[in-house]
Motif scaffolding. Sequence first.
Motif, mmCIF file in Angstrom:
data_model
loop_
_atom_site.group_PDB
_atom_site.id
_atom_site.type_symbol
_atom_site.label_atom_id
_atom_site.label_comp_id
_atom_site.label_asym_id
_atom_site.label_seq_id
_atom_site.Cartn_x
_atom_site.Cartn_y
_atom_site.Cartn_z
ATOM 1 N N ARG A 195 56.368 1.310 52.863
ATOM 2 C CA ARG A 195 55.421 0.935 51.687
ATOM 3 C C ARG A 195 55.766 -0.392 51.398
ATOM 4 O O ARG A 195 54.864 -1.089 50.876
ATOM 5 C CB ARG A 195 55.447 2.209 50.586
ATOM 6 N N ARG A 196 57.035 -0.794 50.920
ATOM 7 C CA ARG A 196 57.166 -1.942 50.298
ATOM 8 C C ARG A 196 56.887 -3.170 51.379
ATOM 9 O O ARG A 196 56.505 -4.032 50.885
ATOM 10 C CB ARG A 196 58.734 -2.136 50.122
ATOM 11 N N VAL A 197 56.994 -2.971 52.761
ATOM 12 C CA VAL A 197 56.457 -4.169 53.256
ATOM 13 C C VAL A 197 55.040 -4.205 53.894
ATOM 14 O O VAL A 197 54.681 -4.974 54.571
ATOM 15 C CB VAL A 197 57.637 -4.375 54.745
ATOM 16 N N LYS A 198 54.647 -3.314 53.104
ATOM 17 C CA LYS A 198 53.022 -3.014 53.604
ATOM 18 C C LYS A 198 52.629 -2.829 55.094
ATOM 19 O O LYS A 198 51.977 -3.794 55.571
ATOM 20 C CB LYS A 198 52.117 -4.005 52.794
ATOM 21 N N ALA A 199 53.262 -2.052 55.561
ATOM 22 C CA ALA A 199 53.095 -1.943 57.117
ATOM 23 C C ALA A 199 51.830 -1.366 57.626
ATOM 24 O O ALA A 199 51.409 -0.571 56.915
ATOM 25 C CB ALA A 199 54.348 -0.960 57.846
ATOM 26 N N GLY A 200 51.283 -1.996 58.560
ATOM 27 C CA GLY A 200 50.119 -1.528 59.197
ATOM 28 C C GLY A 200 50.333 -0.084 60.146
ATOM 29 O O GLY A 200 49.883 0.965 60.246
ATOM 30 N N TRP A 201 51.455 -0.391 61.135
ATOM 31 C CA TRP A 201 51.762 0.588 62.108
ATOM 32 C C TRP A 201 53.420 0.671 61.708
ATOM 33 O O TRP A 201 54.100 -0.215 61.304
ATOM 34 C CB TRP A 201 51.723 0.234 63.444
ATOM 35 N N ALA A 202 53.962 1.868 62.146
ATOM 36 C CA ALA A 202 55.362 2.098 61.939
ATOM 37 C C ALA A 202 55.936 2.934 63.138
ATOM 38 O O ALA A 202 55.050 3.937 63.681
ATOM 39 C CB ALA A 202 55.839 2.999 60.711
ATOM 40 N N VAL A 203 56.914 2.506 63.854
ATOM 41 C CA VAL A 203 57.418 3.058 65.037
ATOM 42 C C VAL A 203 58.963 3.624 64.432
ATOM 43 O O VAL A 203 59.849 2.733 64.305
ATOM 44 C CB VAL A 203 57.674 2.527 66.207
ATOM 45 N N GLU A 225 65.077 15.791 64.180
ATOM 46 C CA GLU A 225 64.287 15.885 63.104
ATOM 47 C C GLU A 225 63.772 14.585 62.329
ATOM 48 O O GLU A 225 62.663 14.328 61.974
ATOM 49 C CB GLU A 225 64.636 16.610 62.247
ATOM 50 N N PRO A 226 64.700 13.457 62.328
ATOM 51 C CA PRO A 226 64.412 12.125 61.482
ATOM 52 C C PRO A 226 62.921 11.724 61.928
ATOM 53 O O PRO A 226 62.164 11.198 60.852
ATOM 54 C CB PRO A 226 65.345 11.584 61.876
ATOM 55 N N GLY A 227 62.559 11.676 63.297
ATOM 56 C CA GLY A 227 61.498 10.924 63.688
ATOM 57 C C GLY A 227 60.051 11.684 63.188
ATOM 58 O O GLY A 227 59.280 11.119 62.363
ATOM 59 N N PRO A 228 60.251 12.945 63.572
ATOM 60 C CA PRO A 228 58.950 13.985 63.105
ATOM 61 C C PRO A 228 59.072 13.938 61.627
ATOM 62 O O PRO A 228 58.024 14.012 61.013
ATOM 63 C CB PRO A 228 59.319 15.125 63.860
ATOM 64 N N ARG A 229 60.259 13.851 61.011
ATOM 65 C CA ARG A 229 60.224 14.091 59.433
ATOM 66 C C ARG A 229 59.603 12.891 58.833
ATOM 67 O O ARG A 229 58.807 12.816 57.801
ATOM 68 C CB ARG A 229 61.648 14.267 59.014
ATOM 69 N N PHE A 230 60.035 11.760 59.203
ATOM 70 C CA PHE A 230 59.343 10.407 58.893
ATOM 71 C C PHE A 230 58.038 10.289 58.794
ATOM 72 O O PHE A 230 57.144 10.153 58.042
ATOM 73 C CB PHE A 230 60.051 9.367 59.658
ATOM 74 N N VAL A 243 51.609 5.967 61.894
ATOM 75 C CA VAL A 243 52.786 6.090 62.556
ATOM 76 C C VAL A 243 52.630 6.801 63.972
ATOM 77 O O VAL A 243 52.012 7.579 64.365
ATOM 78 C CB VAL A 243 53.666 7.214 61.478
ATOM 79 N N ARG A 244 53.550 6.166 65.026
ATOM 80 C CA ARG A 244 53.728 6.725 66.158
ATOM 81 C C ARG A 244 54.962 7.144 66.671
ATOM 82 O O ARG A 244 55.772 6.066 66.348
ATOM 83 C CB ARG A 244 53.119 5.694 67.166
ATOM 84 N N VAL A 245 55.193 8.347 66.927
ATOM 85 C CA VAL A 245 56.440 8.824 67.090
ATOM 86 C C VAL A 245 56.519 8.768 68.687
ATOM 87 O O VAL A 245 55.909 9.357 69.460
ATOM 88 C CB VAL A 245 56.958 10.109 66.712
ATOM 89 N N LEU A 246 57.607 7.628 69.008
ATOM 90 C CA LEU A 246 57.403 7.508 70.605
ATOM 91 C C LEU A 246 58.718 8.335 71.290
ATOM 92 O O LEU A 246 59.821 8.552 70.606
ATOM 93 C CB LEU A 246 57.648 5.952 70.999
ATOM 94 N N ALA A 247 58.540 8.734 72.436
ATOM 95 C CA ALA A 247 59.600 9.248 73.347
ATOM 96 C C ALA A 247 60.266 8.065 73.790
ATOM 97 O O ALA A 247 59.682 6.939 74.102
ATOM 98 C CB ALA A 247 59.204 10.084 74.339
#
Length: 258
Positions: A195-203, A225-230, A243-247
């Motif tokens: 939120r602070r960096v005004k991200a468009g996408w986050a991985v 759990e941290p990735g899915p929780r995020f 948000v994209r949770v990658l393997a």
Amino acid sequence: MSTTSVTWWGHSTVWLADSGTTLLTDPVLSGRVAHLRRMAGPIPRLPAPPDAVLLSHLHADHFHLASLRALPGSPPLIVPRGAAAFVAKTMGPAFARRCIELAPGEDTTVGAVRVRAVPAAHDGGRGPWSRERALAIGFVVEGSMRTWHAGDTGLFDEMTSIGPIDVALIPVGGWGPTLGSHGHLDAADAVEAIRRVKAGWAVPVHYGTLWPIGLGRVRAHMFHEPGPRFASLAAEQTPDVHVRVLAQGETLTVGRGE
């Protein structure tokens, strides 16, 4: 269309391609780092020598000497201010000559992209057993898009000055049940960071790969759990961020305007 692609190889190791330039972040290219074992994903398979390597700080799970020695080619090593002396001592003068030291606010050019160092709230020492110290930093890669590799960091007030960011590679967890929260982000703090960096996408990165040997079943939720929780918290609190949770080994490609 101009695109940026990120391939997450686990922990903080990411292959970033932008404007024909390739960068590798905090490479761990082995199945083990000291007392930590790779518990998920394959050992990274690099498609070619990277144009440069970004190293955020001296901790062994980010500045892994064996992996740096195993890298193909002789790419420049973009390191925090003060790290070249450590490289000279541990890896020799040939590796030290490849180092480009940056402090927050400084930058360098690699191919068609500019790599700028930004602050990170994290201990920059090699570890409690070592007197070796350097800054801890993050990087913003400016090409067709602006990609933030946060390295390791906690929240800090000046984080708002880093944005806006197109793609945030954001740490959301750690490598063990006793790592602690100081200088790190959990899933909730990582949402505040994007939120602070005004991200468009986050991985989400820095979770679900390395775990202390013999502790595979100890607090396993902290591993998985941290990735899915995020992703879940971000959907609630920052719904405009994709948000994209990658393997491990999976790639996200983002085009301008997506």
